[in-house]
Design an enzyme around this catalytic site. Structure first.
Site, mmCIF file in Angstrom:
data_model
loop_
_atom_site.group_PDB
_atom_site.id
_atom_site.type_symbol
_atom_site.label_atom_id
_atom_site.label_comp_id
_atom_site.label_asym_id
_atom_site.label_seq_id
_atom_site.Cartn_x
_atom_site.Cartn_y
_atom_site.Cartn_z
ATOM 1 N N LYS A 19 -22.217 6.547 10.324
ATOM 2 C CA LYS A 19 -22.231 7.891 9.732
ATOM 3 C C LYS A 19 -22.833 7.878 8.332
ATOM 4 O O LYS A 19 -23.664 8.721 7.991
ATOM 5 C CB LYS A 19 -20.805 8.458 9.705
ATOM 6 C CG LYS A 19 -20.723 9.922 9.286
ATOM 7 C CD LYS A 19 -19.483 10.593 9.843
ATOM 8 C CE LYS A 19 -18.231 10.293 9.062
ATOM 9 N NZ LYS A 19 -18.077 11.145 7.862
ATOM 10 N N SER A 20 -22.422 6.910 7.519
ATOM 11 C CA SER A 20 -22.932 6.836 6.149
ATOM 12 C C SER A 20 -24.442 6.635 6.121
ATOM 13 O O SER A 20 -25.165 7.270 5.350
ATOM 14 C CB SER A 20 -22.249 5.691 5.399
ATOM 15 O OG SER A 20 -20.875 5.931 5.237
ATOM 16 N N ARG A 24 -27.675 9.198 4.889
ATOM 17 C CA ARG A 24 -28.673 8.771 3.906
ATOM 18 C C ARG A 24 -30.075 8.726 4.495
ATOM 19 O O ARG A 24 -31.059 8.974 3.788
ATOM 20 C CB ARG A 24 -28.251 7.414 3.329
ATOM 21 C CG ARG A 24 -27.024 7.551 2.409
ATOM 22 C CD ARG A 24 -26.234 6.260 2.287
ATOM 23 N NE ARG A 24 -25.133 6.356 1.330
ATOM 24 C CZ ARG A 24 -23.952 6.922 1.581
ATOM 25 N NH1 ARG A 24 -23.721 7.448 2.782
ATOM 26 N NH2 ARG A 24 -23.013 6.952 0.650
ATOM 27 N N SER A 166 -15.579 4.763 -5.240
ATOM 28 C CA SER A 166 -16.149 5.846 -4.442
ATOM 29 C C SER A 166 -17.650 5.672 -4.299
ATOM 30 O O SER A 166 -18.408 5.846 -5.267
ATOM 31 C CB SER A 166 -15.854 7.214 -5.077
ATOM 32 O OG SER A 166 -16.535 8.242 -4.386
ATOM 33 N N GLN A 168 -19.439 7.679 -2.636
ATOM 34 C CA GLN A 168 -20.025 9.018 -2.706
ATOM 35 C C GLN A 168 -20.365 9.388 -4.148
ATOM 36 O O GLN A 168 -21.432 9.949 -4.416
ATOM 37 C CB GLN A 168 -19.078 10.037 -2.091
ATOM 38 C CG GLN A 168 -18.887 9.867 -0.597
ATOM 39 C CD GLN A 168 -17.929 10.887 -0.006
ATOM 40 O OE1 GLN A 168 -17.390 11.741 -0.709
ATOM 41 N NE2 GLN A 168 -17.698 10.792 1.284
ATOM 42 N N ASP A 300 -11.412 3.805 4.911
ATOM 43 C CA ASP A 300 -11.432 4.673 6.096
ATOM 44 C C ASP A 300 -10.695 4.059 7.283
ATOM 45 O O ASP A 300 -10.302 4.761 8.218
ATOM 46 C CB ASP A 300 -12.871 4.986 6.518
ATOM 47 C CG ASP A 300 -13.516 6.034 5.626
ATOM 48 O OD1 ASP A 300 -12.778 6.780 4.968
ATOM 49 O OD2 ASP A 300 -14.756 6.102 5.590
ATOM 50 N N LYS A 327 -8.725 12.784 1.579
ATOM 51 C CA LYS A 327 -9.652 12.833 2.707
ATOM 52 C C LYS A 327 -9.488 14.166 3.432
ATOM 53 O O LYS A 327 -9.030 15.147 2.844
ATOM 54 C CB LYS A 327 -9.398 11.642 3.629
ATOM 55 C CG LYS A 327 -9.659 10.283 2.986
ATOM 56 C CD LYS A 327 -11.135 10.084 2.702
ATOM 57 C CE LYS A 327 -11.426 8.696 2.169
ATOM 58 N NZ LYS A 327 -12.885 8.450 2.011
ATOM 59 N N ARG A 331 -3.946 11.364 4.341
ATOM 60 C CA ARG A 331 -3.812 10.412 5.433
ATOM 61 C C ARG A 331 -2.576 9.530 5.300
ATOM 62 O O ARG A 331 -2.058 9.035 6.301
ATOM 63 C CB ARG A 331 -5.090 9.559 5.562
ATOM 64 C CG ARG A 331 -6.255 10.340 6.148
ATOM 65 C CD ARG A 331 -7.516 9.515 6.270
ATOM 66 N NE ARG A 331 -8.576 10.305 6.905
ATOM 67 C CZ ARG A 331 -9.846 9.969 6.895
ATOM 68 N NH1 ARG A 331 -10.255 8.871 6.288
ATOM 69 N NH2 ARG A 331 -10.750 10.731 7.506
ATOM 70 N N ARG A 373 -10.158 10.555 12.039
ATOM 71 C CA ARG A 373 -9.683 9.172 12.023
ATOM 72 C C ARG A 373 -8.190 9.085 12.362
ATOM 73 O O ARG A 373 -7.762 8.116 12.984
ATOM 74 C CB ARG A 373 -9.991 8.523 10.674
ATOM 75 C CG ARG A 373 -11.497 8.501 10.384
ATOM 76 C CD ARG A 373 -11.883 7.472 9.370
ATOM 77 N NE ARG A 373 -13.249 7.704 8.916
ATOM 78 C CZ ARG A 373 -14.344 7.317 9.585
ATOM 79 N NH1 ARG A 373 -14.224 6.686 10.744
ATOM 80 N NH2 ARG A 373 -15.555 7.578 9.104
#
Length: 413
Positions: A19-20, A24, A166, A168, A300, A327, A331, A373
């Site tokens: 996904k990451s 990108r 992070s 992100q 994650d 998240k 979680r 998740r």
């Protein structure tokens, strides 16, 4: 989704594209000149949100769903167009945070919005460093979406130490640095995934001309099968073509420390990302204490690690995972509440969990909290408990792994 335990996993799985890296690939393909092809792209809801945002900015992106392939006709570093409406990031925090960095350097105004869940997630962590770069950016209460970005008088490079682990935030700063005067340095106290750095280097080799990208399998998706095969007696599986970037393989290290039988073979590099095949078979797990410094490499995966710990001998202690509270849901609280419904011996810490392995587990009706998740982790746990369990609201799995249950039914015995 109804799940009948007690089962085992047998066979070969090809997990969806990372996904990451898929996010990108869309971003760098869009700001490069010419055509970029992306193979094995994850075409989940989050990635579609990123694609839609770039389409709104004039980038032509063609999707081949049958082959999980994208064809991106990039506009170049300075070729994005002013969107005619707010850019909807859906549920994707990655889309919002990375695009905030990219858009801070544009000569047009833009607004980033998201769904109800994303609108509650903190964005001050990217607003503050982008302002330090002279970005003209604001959010609701300077903390939450929507994010409004206006042309600046010129971004300036900064020397910035991340206050939290992070990728992100790091990526938002790096994307803004493409449009900034001077040098930008980002220091992180804990290692986080480095896909942005790798892809930036890959595209800059040819001065941001379109490239061919193969997206390896997502190790965060593979983690559910790794834990599942480790705790279900008689299991033996192979996960093909998975990304084994060292900033992401914390799940492998943790499971090995717990006594897991895992081996990575056929390692090779594809567009600067290491890829390998992961072999896993059942092995009794034991509780461990996770070093907080590893969290940037597996945050994650904590929900499914907690599931694995529920079946392990002894106590597992997880600290340094406070980021889990921010998240798609909290979680930490979600996994504690739901695993207790199965008879799990688990308690929440301010920044983590304490899980004591137990044999007194039973089926239950479980809630996903609309968190992909959490839904998948609970499904794996239920699969190893005698009787019929139910996981509600599992549509959220489409965010990262649309074919999760389809893959599960193919290998479960």
């Amino acid at each position: 989704m109804e799940i009948i335990g007690k089962k085992k996993l047998k066979g070969e799985i090809k997990v969806p594209g990372d996904k990451s890296i898929s996010h990108r690939a869309v971003i760098f393909g869009s700001i490069s000149k010419g055509e970029t092809t992306v193979e094995n792209a994850l075409l989940s809801e989050d990635i579609i949100s990123t694609i839609k945002c770039f389409r709104e900015m004039g980038v032509k992106i063609l999707i081949n769903e049958e082959e999980d392939k994208l064809r991106i006709i990039g506009n170049g570093l300075y070729g994005l167009k002013k969107p005619s409406r707010p850019l909807d990031c859906g549920n994707s925090g990655t889309t919002m945070r990375l695009l905030s960095g990219l858009l801070a350097g544009q000569d047009f105004e833009s607004t980033l919005i998201g769904d109800e869940s994303l609108s509650k997630r903190p964005m001050d962590r990217i607003i503050n460093p982008l302002r330090k770069m002279n970005g003209n950016i604001a959010g609701a209460d300077d903390k939450y979406p929507p994010i409004n970005i206006y042309p600046s008088k010129g971004l300036q490079g900064i020397d910035y130490t991340l206050p939290m682990a992070s990728a992100q935030v790091k990526s938002a700063i790096l994307l803004a640095s493409l449009y900034a005067n001077g040098e930008t340095k980002v220091e992180e106290k804990k290692i986080t995934r480095d896909h942005t750095e790798r892809m930036m280097e890959y595209f800059s080799e040819d001065d941001f001309i379109g490239k061919n990208i193969y997206v390896p399998g997502d190790i965060s998706s593979a983690a559910f099968w790794m834990v599942g095969a480790s705790i279900m007696k008689g299991s033996s599986i192979v996960l093909k073509d998975v990304g084994v970037n060292p900033t992401r393989t914390g799940i492998i290290d943790v499971l090995k420390s717990m006594g897991g039988n895992i081996e990575v073979k056929n390692i090779r590099n594809i567009n600067k990302e290491p890829v390998g095949d992961i072999y896993i078979s059942y092995s009794p797990l034991r509780g461990i204490e996770l070093d907080p410094s590893i969290m940037g490499r597996l945050v994650d995966e904590i929900p499914v690690i907690a599931v694995g710990a529920m079946f392990a001998q002894g106590t597992t202690i997880i600290r340094g995972a406070g980021e889990l509270k921010y998240k798609e849901t909290d979680r930490i609280q979600a996994i504690v509440t739901e695993l207790k419904k199965l008879g799990g011996n688990i308690e929440a810490l301010e920044d983590g969990l304490i899980i004591k392995g137990t044999d007194a587990l039973h089926p239950g009706v479980l809630e996903s909290y609309d968190d992909h998740r959490i839904a998948m982790a609970l499904s794996i746990g239920a699969l190893n408990i005698e009787g019929k369990s139910k996981v509600t609201n599992t549509k959220c799995i489409n965010i990262s792994y649309p074919k999760f249950y389809e893959s599960l039914w193919e290998i479960v015995e």
